[in-house]
Scaffold this motif. Structure first.
Motif, short mmCIF file in Angstrom:
data_model
loop_
_atom_site.label_atom_id
_atom_site.label_comp_id
_atom_site.label_asym_id
_atom_site.label_seq_id
_atom_site.Cartn_x
_atom_site.Cartn_y
_atom_site.Cartn_z
N MET A 1 49.96 44.37 35.21
CA MET A 1 49.68 43.42 35.01
C MET A 1 49.93 41.80 35.72
SD MET A 1 47.02 42.96 32.64
CE MET A 1 46.58 42.33 31.56
N GLU A 2 51.21 41.80 36.27
CA GLU A 2 51.59 40.90 36.82
C GLU A 2 50.43 40.62 37.76
OE1 GLU A 2 55.40 41.11 36.81
OE2 GLU A 2 55.91 41.16 34.51
N SER A 3 50.19 41.86 38.33
CA SER A 3 49.59 41.54 39.70
C SER A 3 48.67 41.15 39.28
CB SER A 3 49.66 43.20 40.35
OG SER A 3 48.78 42.93 41.52
N PHE A 4 47.71 41.62 38.40
CA PHE A 4 46.20 40.99 37.97
C PHE A 4 46.74 39.16 37.79
CE2 PHE A 4 43.56 39.16 34.36
CZ PHE A 4 42.21 39.11 35.33
N HIS A 5 46.98 39.53 36.77
CA HIS A 5 47.17 37.94 37.01
C HIS A 5 47.64 36.71 38.38
CE1 HIS A 5 47.90 38.68 32.59
NE2 HIS A 5 47.22 38.20 32.62
N ALA A 6 48.78 37.53 38.82
CA ALA A 6 48.62 36.63 39.87
C ALA A 6 47.62 36.82 40.67
CB ALA A 6 49.72 37.41 40.60
N SER A 7 47.01 37.81 41.12
CA SER A 7 45.51 37.46 41.54
C SER A 7 44.74 36.67 41.56
CB SER A 7 44.72 38.81 41.97
OG SER A 7 45.60 39.80 42.61
N PHE A 8 44.68 36.45 39.85
CA PHE A 8 43.03 35.48 39.81
C PHE A 8 43.44 34.71 39.32
CE2 PHE A 8 42.39 33.30 35.89
CZ PHE A 8 40.44 33.28 35.67
N LYS A 9 45.51 33.93 39.33
CA LYS A 9 45.36 32.73 39.88
C LYS A 9 44.90 32.56 41.00
CE LYS A 9 49.57 31.67 35.60
NZ LYS A 9 50.34 32.85 35.49
#
Length: 58
Positions: A1-9
């Motif tokens: 989930m942290e990877s998703f948030h980093a990519s999205f940002k």
């Protein structure tokens, strides 16, 4: 989930300024449904997209 948030940002949030909540919400939906779930491969899932992985377990 942290990877998703980093990519999205990196790919959607930091690259532009949204004029209102609706525009930001639409961009978020578009990113998740139009790109992240359908085309972005996830190495932890055997290099499948989230949609492909979901079809395998359904």
């Amino acid at each position: 989930m942290e990877s998703f948030h980093a990519s999205f940002k990196k790919e959607k949030v930091y690259q532009r300024t949204y004029k209102d909540y609706h525009e930001a919400d639409l961009a978020q939906f578009s990113y998740i449904e139009g790109f992240y779930n359908s085309r972005r491969i996830i190495s932890a899932d055997g290099y499948l997209t989230p949609d492909e992985k979901e079809q395998l377990v359904s």
